[in-house]
Design an enzyme around this catalytic site. Structure first.
Site, PDB file in Angstrom:
ATOM      1  CE  LYS A   1      13.004  34.024  61.257  1.00  0.00           C
ATOM      2  NZ  LYS A   1      14.417  33.508  61.210  1.00  0.00           N
TER       3      LYS A   1
ATOM      4  CG  ASP B   1      15.120  33.821  65.226  1.00  0.00           C
ATOM      5  OD1 ASP B   1      15.068  33.460  66.412  1.00  0.00           O
ATOM      6  OD2 ASP B   1      14.920  33.044  64.263  1.00  0.00           O
ATOM      7  CG  LEU B   2      20.874  36.960  67.083  1.00  0.00           C
ATOM      8  CD1 LEU B   2      21.932  37.909  67.634  1.00  0.00           C
ATOM      9  CD2 LEU B   2      21.318  36.375  65.748  1.00  0.00           C
ATOM     10  CE  LYS B   3      15.362  29.877  66.835  1.00  0.00           C
ATOM     11  NZ  LYS B   3      15.792  30.572  65.584  1.00  0.00           N
TER      12      LYS B   3
ATOM     13  CG  HIS C   1      20.498  27.871  75.615  1.00  0.00           C
ATOM     14  ND1 HIS C   1      19.955  26.679  75.201  1.00  0.00           N
ATOM     15  CD2 HIS C   1      20.672  27.750  76.954  1.00  0.00           C
ATOM     16  CE1 HIS C   1      19.810  25.863  76.242  1.00  0.00           C
ATOM     17  NE2 HIS C   1      20.255  26.501  77.303  1.00  0.00           N
ATOM     18  CG  ASP C   2      26.563  31.182  77.115  1.00  0.00           C
ATOM     19  OD1 ASP C   2      27.059  30.760  78.194  1.00  0.00           O
ATOM     20  OD2 ASP C   2      27.209  31.238  76.051  1.00  0.00           O
TER      21      ASP C   2
ATOM     22  CB  THR D   1       8.459  24.815  64.184  1.00  0.00           C
ATOM     23  OG1 THR D   1       9.428  25.532  63.412  1.00  0.00           O
ATOM     24  CG2 THR D   1       7.642  25.791  65.005  1.00  0.00           C
TER      25      THR D   1
ATOM     26  N   GLY E   1       8.539  32.407  55.989  1.00  0.00           N
ATOM     27  CA  GLY E   1       9.767  32.404  55.209  1.00  0.00           C
ATOM     28  C   GLY E   1       9.528  31.994  53.776  1.00  0.00           C
ATOM     29  NE  ARG E   2      11.942  26.968  54.224  1.00  0.00           N
ATOM     30  CZ  ARG E   2      12.332  25.880  54.856  1.00  0.00           C
ATOM     31  NH1 ARG E   2      12.903  24.894  54.192  1.00  0.00           N
ATOM     32  NH2 ARG E   2      12.165  25.776  56.155  1.00  0.00           N
TER      33      ARG E   2
END
Length: 242
Positions: A34, A61-63, A65-66, A122, A213-214
């Site tokens: 990602k 993963d740029l999400k 929203h416009d 999340t 991720g972590r």
């Protein structure tokens, strides 16, 4: 597709140098990764192209929203970058989501990328939903409504927590993808995530892909951590599918 191919490693770093150093430590050539805002805004589209040329599958993963027109044009451009998966915020509404799909189809030179809608981050919990976002409905109801809206707007699936995956499919279709971040091994801290789950639990709950991720990238031995996640996820996948 085997279970390892449904593990998406979050490359939450700021440079290509850090990225390739991390990938070397993880030692999973060609895995799904990602690329989020932190890396993309520093390095641009070339980072996706380099990953693809190196054999990796990429979730960009740029999400977005416009307004619909802007999202359409942005997706037309992103379709040319080569990512396998992209996303928007479901809160942008049905017209915006349909415009995103149209832009991807117009810009793609081959098969268009999978397009997902983010239901709720999340890091959001019921208290934030009510006191900050002024949404006075239970979290699950809000996420379900966003998921249904995404489904009827032509999205391929949603980004949601593992805890909502099963209900999401029940209200849409079994083939509607659920990509679930907030995955932690049992011994790891939840950090800034609120709705977290282990790989095994995510599989039992119906996740199609998990974003980790972590628990992998911050581990002392990332390659071993990846294998630990894969073992737990794979065993649970086998139980769910048999």
């Amino acid at each position: 597709m085997n279970s390892k191919e449904r593990i998406i490693v979050a490359l939450d770093v700021s440079s290509k140098e850090e990225m390739f150093k991390l990938l070397k430590k993880i030692n999973q050539p060609g895995c799904y990764v990602k690329v989020g805002m932190e890396l993309y805004y520093q390095e641009g589209a070339d980072v996706v192209r380099e990953l693809k040329n190196s054999g990796y599958s990429v979730f960009l993963d740029l999400k977005l929203h416009d307004i619909p027109h802007t999202v359409n044009k942005a997706m037309r451009g992103l379709a040319k970058v080569g990512a396998d998966m992209v996303n928007v915020h479901a809160a942008g509404g049905s017209e915006m989501m349909r415009a995103a799909i149209e832009g991807l189809e117009e810009g793609a030179t081959g098969k268009r990328p999978i397009c997902l809608a983010v239901t709720q981050l999340t890091s959001t919990d019921q208290k934030m939903l009510e006191s900050e976002l002024m949404i006075g409905h239970p979290m699950m109801d809000v996420i379900t409504q966003y998921g249904k809206l995404a489904y009827h707007s032509g999205m391929d699936g949603v980004v949601c927590s593992a805890w909502e995956a099963r209900q999401m499919k029940e209200h849409t279709a079994p083939s509607f993808l659920t990509v679930t971040p907030g995955i932690r091994l049992a011994a790891d801290s939840a950090g800034d995530q609120k709705r977290v789950a282990t790989p095994a639990r995510a599989s039992e709950l119906g996740s199609d892909y998990i974003v980790v991720g972590r628990s992998i990238t911050a581990a002392d031995h990332p390659a071993e951590a990846f294998q630990h996640v894969a073992d737990e996820w794979g065993k649970s996948q086998w139980k769910v599918n048999n």
